[in-house]
Design a protein around this motif. Structure first.
Motif, mmCIF file in Angstrom:
data_model
loop_
_atom_site.group_PDB
_atom_site.id
_atom_site.type_symbol
_atom_site.label_atom_id
_atom_site.label_comp_id
_atom_site.label_asym_id
_atom_site.label_seq_id
_atom_site.Cartn_x
_atom_site.Cartn_y
_atom_site.Cartn_z
ATOM 1 N N VAL A 91 0.732 -1.101 -0.060
ATOM 2 C CA VAL A 91 -0.082 -0.112 0.044
ATOM 3 C C VAL A 91 0.957 1.117 -0.004
ATOM 4 C CG1 VAL A 91 -1.647 1.444 1.327
ATOM 5 C CG2 VAL A 91 -1.842 -1.264 1.215
ATOM 6 N N MET A 92 0.723 2.146 -1.050
ATOM 7 C CA MET A 92 1.341 3.310 -1.007
ATOM 8 C C MET A 92 0.538 4.217 -0.280
ATOM 9 S SD MET A 92 2.707 6.005 -3.976
ATOM 10 C CE MET A 92 4.071 5.148 -4.429
ATOM 11 N N LEU A 93 1.168 4.898 0.855
ATOM 12 C CA LEU A 93 0.322 6.006 1.701
ATOM 13 C C LEU A 93 0.352 7.366 0.966
ATOM 14 C CD1 LEU A 93 1.626 4.906 5.290
ATOM 15 C CD2 LEU A 93 -0.602 4.219 4.157
ATOM 16 N N HIS A 94 -0.755 7.844 0.833
ATOM 17 C CA HIS A 94 -1.122 9.293 0.266
ATOM 18 C C HIS A 94 0.006 10.294 0.824
ATOM 19 C CE1 HIS A 94 -4.428 7.526 -2.012
ATOM 20 N NE2 HIS A 94 -4.994 7.558 -1.043
ATOM 21 N N GLU A 95 -0.048 10.329 2.205
ATOM 22 C CA GLU A 95 0.595 11.422 2.995
ATOM 23 C C GLU A 95 2.057 11.443 2.787
ATOM 24 O OE1 GLU A 95 -1.172 9.302 4.815
ATOM 25 O OE2 GLU A 95 -3.174 10.277 4.994
ATOM 26 N N THR A 96 2.734 10.518 2.664
ATOM 27 C CA THR A 96 4.110 10.497 2.471
ATOM 28 C C THR A 96 4.755 9.626 1.135
ATOM 29 O OG1 THR A 96 4.139 8.108 3.622
ATOM 30 C CG2 THR A 96 4.139 10.006 4.947
ATOM 31 N N ASP A 97 3.880 9.210 0.408
ATOM 32 C CA ASP A 97 4.301 8.219 -0.838
ATOM 33 C C ASP A 97 5.277 7.060 -0.276
ATOM 34 O OD1 ASP A 97 2.801 9.823 -2.579
ATOM 35 O OD2 ASP A 97 4.368 11.321 -3.095
ATOM 36 N N THR A 98 4.957 6.756 0.513
ATOM 37 C CA THR A 98 5.849 5.357 1.192
ATOM 38 C C THR A 98 4.731 4.294 0.988
ATOM 39 O OG1 THR A 98 6.858 6.874 2.993
ATOM 40 C CG2 THR A 98 6.682 4.584 3.389
ATOM 41 N N THR A 99 5.653 3.187 0.634
ATOM 42 C CA THR A 99 4.835 1.909 0.215
ATOM 43 C C THR A 99 5.189 0.893 1.421
ATOM 44 O OG1 THR A 99 5.077 2.163 -2.007
ATOM 45 C CG2 THR A 99 4.412 0.017 -1.107
ATOM 46 N N ILE A 100 4.126 0.400 2.028
ATOM 47 C CA ILE A 100 4.288 -0.447 3.353
ATOM 48 C C ILE A 100 3.537 -1.723 2.913
ATOM 49 C CG2 ILE A 100 4.414 1.167 4.955
ATOM 50 C CD1 ILE A 100 1.357 0.835 5.666
ATOM 51 N N PHE A 101 3.794 -2.890 3.916
ATOM 52 C CA PHE A 101 3.153 -4.096 3.395
ATOM 53 C C PHE A 101 1.895 -4.222 4.861
ATOM 54 C CE2 PHE A 101 2.308 -8.294 5.224
ATOM 55 C CZ PHE A 101 1.883 -8.851 3.935
ATOM 56 N N VAL A 102 0.667 -4.437 4.334
ATOM 57 C CA VAL A 102 -0.098 -4.595 5.583
ATOM 58 C C VAL A 102 -0.826 -5.743 5.165
ATOM 59 C CG1 VAL A 102 -2.481 -3.513 6.060
ATOM 60 C CG2 VAL A 102 -0.659 -2.009 4.936
ATOM 61 N N ALA A 103 -1.038 -6.529 6.111
ATOM 62 C CA ALA A 103 -1.697 -7.762 6.029
ATOM 63 C C ALA A 103 -3.274 -7.795 5.764
ATOM 64 C CB ALA A 103 -1.401 -8.799 7.570
ATOM 65 N N ARG A 104 -3.636 -8.846 5.343
ATOM 66 C CA ARG A 104 -5.007 -9.095 4.550
ATOM 67 C C ARG A 104 -6.105 -8.500 5.381
ATOM 68 N NH1 ARG A 104 -7.102 -14.733 3.353
ATOM 69 N NH2 ARG A 104 -7.083 -14.647 5.452
ATOM 70 N N ASP A 105 -5.983 -8.905 6.726
ATOM 71 C CA ASP A 105 -7.238 -8.442 7.468
ATOM 72 C C ASP A 105 -7.148 -7.197 8.295
ATOM 73 O OD1 ASP A 105 -8.453 -10.976 7.128
ATOM 74 O OD2 ASP A 105 -7.338 -12.028 8.714
ATOM 75 N N ASP A 106 -5.827 -6.403 7.872
ATOM 76 C CA ASP A 106 -5.655 -5.080 8.499
ATOM 77 C C ASP A 106 -5.891 -3.845 7.590
ATOM 78 O OD1 ASP A 106 -4.937 -6.479 10.774
ATOM 79 O OD2 ASP A 106 -2.911 -6.687 10.299
ATOM 80 N N VAL A 107 -6.779 -4.103 6.479
ATOM 81 C CA VAL A 107 -7.027 -3.063 5.509
ATOM 82 C C VAL A 107 -8.603 -2.962 5.492
ATOM 83 C CG1 VAL A 107 -4.843 -2.892 4.373
ATOM 84 C CG2 VAL A 107 -6.766 -4.274 3.671
ATOM 85 N N ALA A 108 -8.999 -1.811 5.101
ATOM 86 C CA ALA A 108 -10.467 -1.608 4.972
ATOM 87 C C ALA A 108 -10.752 -0.761 3.566
ATOM 88 C CB ALA A 108 -11.493 -0.954 6.013
#
Length: 63
Positions: free
Chosen positions: A34-51
């Motif tokens: 997931v590339m975060l809007h605020e920082t243009d940083t890409t992070i890994f997020v587990a399947r159950d931890d996103v909405a």
């Protein structure tokens, strides 16, 4: 697709970004890049931890 980090224990909790990749193992989705809007940083997020927020973006905006 836009998602929000839903893991209350994450320092990124509540932040939104777009899914750039999907991590799978033996055909099972494990999580998302997931590339975060605020920082243009890409992070890994587990399947159950996103909405999903329901917002969509054009692929050309990120590649």
């Amino acid at each position: 697709m836009e998602v929000e980090v839903a893991d209350a224990g994450s320092i990124c909790f509540g932040k939104r970004g777009v899914v750039l990749g999907i991590s799978t193992e033996a055909g099972i989705i494990k999580g998302y890049a997931v590339m975060l809007h605020e920082t243009d940083t890409t992070i890994f997020v587990a399947r159950d931890d996103v909405a999903a927020t329901g917002a969509g973006f054009d692929r050309a905006d990120y590649y």
